[in-house]
Scaffold this motif. Structure first.
Motif, short mmCIF file in Angstrom:
data_model
loop_
_atom_site.label_atom_id
_atom_site.label_comp_id
_atom_site.label_asym_id
_atom_site.label_seq_id
_atom_site.Cartn_x
_atom_site.Cartn_y
_atom_site.Cartn_z
N GLU A 161 13.33 53.36 67.32
CA GLU A 161 12.37 53.30 68.44
C GLU A 161 13.15 53.36 69.74
O GLU A 161 14.13 52.64 69.92
N TRP A 162 12.73 54.22 70.65
CA TRP A 162 13.48 54.37 71.91
C TRP A 162 12.57 54.68 73.10
O TRP A 162 13.03 55.21 74.11
N TRP B 106 19.28 46.17 69.02
CA TRP B 106 19.96 44.96 69.50
C TRP B 106 19.07 43.73 69.28
O TRP B 106 19.55 42.69 68.81
N ARG B 107 17.81 43.85 69.59
CA ARG B 107 16.90 42.71 69.40
C ARG B 107 16.81 42.32 67.94
O ARG B 107 16.71 41.13 67.61
N GLU B 108 16.87 43.31 67.06
CA GLU B 108 16.71 43.03 65.63
C GLU B 108 18.04 42.75 64.94
O GLU B 108 18.07 42.46 63.74
N GLY B 109 19.14 42.84 65.68
CA GLY B 109 20.46 42.55 65.10
C GLY B 109 20.93 43.59 64.12
O GLY B 109 21.71 43.29 63.21
N GLN C 135 21.58 55.33 76.14
CA GLN C 135 21.72 54.93 74.74
C GLN C 135 20.38 54.72 74.04
O GLN C 135 20.07 53.63 73.55
N LEU C 136 19.61 55.78 73.97
CA LEU C 136 18.29 55.72 73.36
C LEU C 136 18.38 55.17 71.94
O LEU C 136 19.11 55.70 71.09
N GLY C 137 17.67 54.08 71.67
CA GLY C 137 17.63 53.47 70.35
C GLY C 137 18.29 52.11 70.25
O GLY C 137 18.08 51.40 69.26
#
Length: 309
Positions: free
Chosen positions: A58-59, A47-50, A40-42
């Motif tokens: 970014e991946w 997730w960190r940024e909600g 699941q690139l990206g």
């Protein structure tokens, strides 16, 4: 990615070249394979940024983890017979501006896989959209191969399913019906073949913990779940392998093992980034989740190695 037809074998016409019944219907003794899910690139930054509804801009973390997984699998002894990636190959939904680059970078990371270890691609909701359409399914087929198909390995029959056609087929009911007709024929045939085992691979689990749990984003609805479980058991399916949950889960009911494996990429619980090593013996399917660091540094667990000796 231009030219990737020459890099990856792909399932076509509902089968997989080199892994057909004619070539692989005979049991030749224990073997292992790798089941992985959700590179699941990206997703990790999103997730960190909600902002998980976005495609993720970014991946590099997921690329590094996928490269680590490939290197660890390549180093396994004995070599696994195949590597199944159970969906959500990239995070960007169909139509996202990040989609093409994420797919390109994932293919670049995967192209280092030992060519003697076939890659089996399973479609996930991010690969097809939560409500797939004929166009998004065709896009997946063009990039990764058929969205449902069968293959054989060492006397074991494997069925790869498009679980999004169970979860929400409203955007392409004709495709859902076509898979249903195909699946019914495959299950009838499975019950009549001399397959040592029958295994299923899909993205969304039938259930996470128990078959009677409530409907959830991370499982199939009860109306679908109950029917599939009954049919799988009648056909002699031994195990269903899935991802989607980004945590390890599952259970065994009625002789059917529901295996939910955590992700190569973003973790939503406390599990490490990893893959599942599956050992197939004449009578059993034994599986254990290995962290990427563990598999890279120490290989598979010694008790699993003994089963393959």
């Amino acid at each position: 990615m231009e030219g990737d037809e020459d890099i990856f074998l792909r399932a076509k016409q509902r089968t997989y070249k080199g892994l057909t019944e004619d070539e692989e219907s005979t049991w030749r003794g224990p073997f292992c394979f790798i089941q992985a899910a959700d590179p699941q690139l990206g997703l990790m930054k999103a997730w960190r940024e909600g902002d998980c509804d976005g495609g993720g801009d970014e991946w590099s973390e997921e690329v590094r983890l996928t490269q680590q997984a490939v290197q660890a699998v390549n180093g396994m002894q004995p070599r696994p017979r195949f590597l199944a990636l159970c969906g959500d190959l990239v995070h960007a939904m169909p139509g996202s501006p990040f989609r093409e680059e994420q797919e390109k970078d994932l293919k670049e990371a995967l192209r280092r896989t030992d060519p003697d270890i076939p890659l089996v691609f399973v479609s996930g909701n991010h690969d097809l959209g939560n409500t797939p359409t004929s166009a998004t399914v065709e896009q997946f087929r063009s990039a990764w191969g058929d969205d449902y198909f069968s293959f054989w390995v060492g006397g074991v029959l494997c069925l790869v399913l498009n679980s999004q056609l169970f979860f929400d087929p409203s955007g392409c009911p004709q495709l859902a019906e076509a898979q249903e007709v195909w699946l019914e024929a495959q299950l009838r045939r499975a019950a009549q073949t001399a397959a040592r085992h029958v295994l299923v691979f899909q993205h969304i689990p039938l259930y996470l913990h128990t078959p009677d749990e409530d409907d959830d984003y991370f499982n199939l609805q009860r109306v679908q779940r109950d029917g599939l479980m009954k049919r799988f058991c009648q056909a002699g399916v031994k195990a269903v392998f899935s991802g989607h949950y980004h945590r390890n889960a599952g259970g065994c009911h009625g002789g059917l093992d529901m295996v939910v494996s955590s992700a190569i990429g973003c973790q939503l619980g406390d599990d490490p980034h990893g893959v599942r090593v599956v050992v197939v013996t004449a009578d059993e399917i034994i599986h254990r989740y290995h962290s990427l660091d563990q598999l890279s540094e120490h290989g598979i667990d010694e008790d699993l190695k003994k089963l393959l000796a």
